[in-house]
Structures are given as C-alpha cells and as structure tokens.
Scaffold this motif. Sequence first.
Motif, short mmCIF file in Angstrom:
data_model
loop_
_atom_site.label_atom_id
_atom_site.label_comp_id
_atom_site.label_asym_id
_atom_site.label_seq_id
_atom_site.Cartn_x
_atom_site.Cartn_y
_atom_site.Cartn_z
N HIS A 187 51.97 -58.07 36.57
CA HIS A 187 53.23 -58.81 36.42
C HIS A 187 53.28 -59.43 35.04
O HIS A 187 52.44 -60.26 34.67
CB HIS A 187 53.36 -59.92 37.47
CG HIS A 187 54.60 -60.75 37.31
ND1 HIS A 187 55.86 -60.29 37.63
CD2 HIS A 187 54.78 -62.02 36.82
CE1 HIS A 187 56.76 -61.23 37.38
NE2 HIS A 187 56.13 -62.29 36.89
N THR A 188 54.25 -59.01 34.25
CA THR A 188 54.50 -59.65 32.95
C THR A 188 55.96 -59.44 32.57
O THR A 188 56.71 -58.76 33.28
CB THR A 188 53.56 -59.10 31.87
OG1 THR A 188 53.66 -59.92 30.70
CG2 THR A 188 53.88 -57.65 31.51
N HIS A 189 56.35 -60.08 31.46
CA HIS A 189 57.69 -59.92 30.90
C HIS A 189 57.50 -59.68 29.40
O HIS A 189 57.26 -60.63 28.64
CB HIS A 189 58.54 -61.17 31.12
CG HIS A 189 58.59 -61.66 32.53
ND1 HIS A 189 59.46 -61.14 33.47
CD2 HIS A 189 57.88 -62.63 33.17
CE1 HIS A 189 59.28 -61.78 34.63
NE2 HIS A 189 58.33 -62.68 34.47
N SER A 190 57.58 -58.44 28.96
CA SER A 190 57.15 -58.12 27.60
C SER A 190 57.95 -58.83 26.52
O SER A 190 57.39 -59.27 25.50
CB SER A 190 57.20 -56.61 27.38
OG SER A 190 58.52 -56.11 27.48
N SER A 191 59.26 -58.98 26.71
CA SER A 191 60.08 -59.51 25.62
C SER A 191 59.86 -61.00 25.37
O SER A 191 60.31 -61.54 24.35
CB SER A 191 61.56 -59.25 25.89
OG SER A 191 61.99 -59.90 27.07
N GLU A 192 59.15 -61.67 26.27
CA GLU A 192 58.82 -63.08 26.03
C GLU A 192 57.90 -63.27 24.83
O GLU A 192 57.73 -64.39 24.34
CB GLU A 192 58.15 -63.70 27.27
CG GLU A 192 59.11 -64.00 28.39
CD GLU A 192 58.40 -64.66 29.57
OE1 GLU A 192 57.28 -65.18 29.37
OE2 GLU A 192 58.95 -64.64 30.68
N MET A 193 57.31 -62.18 24.35
CA MET A 193 56.38 -62.29 23.23
C MET A 193 57.01 -63.01 22.03
O MET A 193 56.32 -63.70 21.26
CB MET A 193 55.90 -60.91 22.81
CG MET A 193 54.90 -60.89 21.67
SD MET A 193 54.16 -59.28 21.40
CE MET A 193 53.02 -59.21 22.77
#
Length: 465
Positions: A57-63
Amino acid sequence: MSYTIQQALIPVEDGYTTVDVQIENDRIAAIAPQLPINGTAIDGKNKLLLPGFFNAHTHSSEMWQRGMIPPVPLELWLAELYDFAPLDPEQVYLSALGTAVETLLSGGTSVVDHLVLIPGKEIETVAAAVRAYREIGIRAFVAPLIQDEALTAGIPTGGKEVEKEAFFRSTNEILAMMKDVVTQFHRPEEGINLLVAPTGIQLCSDALFTGCIELSDRYNLCRHSHLLETKAQQKLAREKYDCSAVEHLKQIGYLNDRTSLAHCVWLDDDDIAILAKTKSTVVHNPLSNLRLGSGIAPILKYRQAGINVSFGCDGSASNDSQDLLEAIKIGSILHTVTDPDYRHWITPRQAVEMASCGGAKGLNVSDTIGTLTVGKKADLVVYNLTNLSLLPRTDPIGLLILGRPTQVVDSVWVNGKQIVSGGKLTTIDIDELRQKLFHRSQWSSQRQSKTVTDIEVRYRAVMGL
C-alpha cells in the motif's frame, strides 16, 4: 533469458541451506545444490536469497510533498496534501519511478500504488504511472484512488447539520472512467494489474462501492481500500451507518479473499471476526500510522484470528520514505508493547513470510509468486551478507529484519528479468531520475493551506480537542 544463481543461502525449516537456483524465462526452474550452469552464472556466495517483498500500500505521487507536511492528524494532513497535489502527469511518472526504485532497493518486487488521480486528467495519470512501472520492470498493482464525496465529508459532524459539498464528478462518471482504465491498462501477463480502489467509507458512497464490486467481478479484479485509519473515521462510520464500517462493508458485499484493506487501526473484536470470516487481508502501515497519530493497529490480534497480514510503506508524505525494510522492522517490533505474551510477538521469519507470501495472498497471486518454489514466477531478491550493516555474522534474516540494513540489495529479478545487478538498476538511469526530481522541485519550509484553515476548527470540535 536464463540464469543460475550459485551457492546462495536460503532459509529452511531448521535453519539455512546453500543451493543453486536456476531461472528459465520467467520461472524458477530448479532449486538444488550444485546444479549445472544454465545461462548467465550469478555468484550467490555469502548472499541471502528470498522471495520478493510486497509494498502492499502506497501512493506514489505523494513523493513531491515528502518531508513537507507538519505533524497533524490524517484529516488535516489530507487537506494540505490535496491543496498542493501535483497537477502534471510527468510528475506522476517521475514519482512512480522513484517509488519503484526505493521499493526495489529495499527488497520489494511488487508495489500496490493507490494512485491519487489528477482531476480531469485521470486517464493520463494512470498512463503515466503505468509507463514508469513498465520501464523499470517492477510488478505493479495500480489502484486508482477514487471517491465521489468532497473532502469535508470525511470529518464527523458531531450530530450537527453540516452543508454537504457536491463532488465535481458524478458516481456514474467515475465508474465509467474506471471501466475505461481497466480495459486500457489491465495486463496481468505483462506485470501491470489494475485494482478497484475506492479510497474508503469516509469519502465514498455505497453506490461507488457497489459499482466497484461489479467491476471487480466482471474483470476478475482485486479490491483495495483504506479502512478505519483514524478515530474520526470510526466516529463517522457510526454516524453514516449506525454500525461499524466493517459490518457495513460486509453487508454490501465488498469484503472477500480478493480484498486488501490498508491500516485497520480502529477495529473491535466483532470487526476482526468479520475480516477473518470473509478472508480479507489487512495491510499494515506502521510508519504512517505513527507519523499521523492514527494509532497502533492490533496486528497480533489479526494474526491470532487467522487474518492474512502484509506490509506497506504508505505514501511518501505520510511515511516519508519508501524503505520497505524499515516498514517491516517497525511493523514487527512495534507490537511487543501491545501484548505482554512474547509468544505472540512477530519473529523475523514470520515478518519475511508476511512481506512476501502475505502480500501475494492479499492480491490473489500466491499460486504464482511469494515463495521460493519451483514453477513459480522468478520474483527474487539477493542480499549481500558481507555488507557492513549485516555484520558480524549471526542470523541472516534476523540481521535483515531487526537491524538497520543499508544498500544490502545486490540483485533483483522480476518475472525472470534481472532489473538490479550489483546494487544498481539495469533498466533506468538513476542519475537522470535524480536530476529530474531535483530540478522539478525547490527547497521550501513554509506554506499555508487554505483548506486546513477552513476545517481545523470543526475537526477540533468534533474530536473534543
């Protein structure tokens, strides 16, 4: 292409053994001592070979916002995140590459990207992330994050009348968009899997959930969602449904053995029994739960109830890293303070199983990946046991899970293709990625979120602060 990994250390029931592993095309062809060299020979001496882990589970664009958002609870954190979310698909592409690199170099071969979509550019957003994952070669489970209610709907009312904001797109339009995304990008045989992924009960109608169920059944897709990450969400569920969120999801049919649920911090014993009965998977995201003050998920209770549990990093603005080994370590040792019976505590070997087989089971792919088994797909990671952070020599898995391993991933195969060799990515230019991330960003320490200012008073009131 074929490979033979020679003299690698693998775990067995009573310790470790040294074997050769043959990879032919996309499969593990043989595991045994002293096999003949088939294809390219890989030196596995003094190296540990494990199945690839899942960043489940992650949200890539939060980088693009990592290290930026101050210590606030999820509901206020989300308001700031959305106020400054990237609006350029090229940023989505670059942050997906960055997420994949960090996952691969910390032992992950699969990533579940609960992908935040750019309003009005939803198809382009998914296309950008898929392009990144194809180029780098990681196994990707892209879960477009959808909702049909405005952000303020996620805050409990406290029994007061609150004017409901309209969402900018209808439920039917969102579901039609999701159907288009699935038909364009769902290619499991190519390592790109689409999931249906309403963000959670706090911002989604029943109509959106049931529409996702229909898409899931029609296209044989796994299901994903946040679930009871915060105390506020627990309060909200009682207001909306007059029962727990878990009970409600069971009633509408969202829970089954293809459903993975991120966080699951605020569940009671009845909820746990429902997850066990429906064979749903819990994705443990310990670092973001601590970062946002959400709480400690009762993972030991889940395991004792027979619930499958895997690990996730969560997004890079709530963690603020994609170091999967760090998430696994914290997610294991955190629970020594939740149960005094040390026989329930998570051992390093159990953590490895949760991160590999547990991740595969939660995504309905445990028959093809997740273990070192002849005939399964070759999603494999080799760790260098001569690295200073894994010395002196004691228990290799204990060092990997309980220590602070740095730059220990030597080689990675995904679907039989070697994409990390000697600790370096073979599929993309890391220096070029680093330069693009640097030049498309700027140093910043202060900014003002209008939405946080607008909703903070209401949040503090309903939470008794």
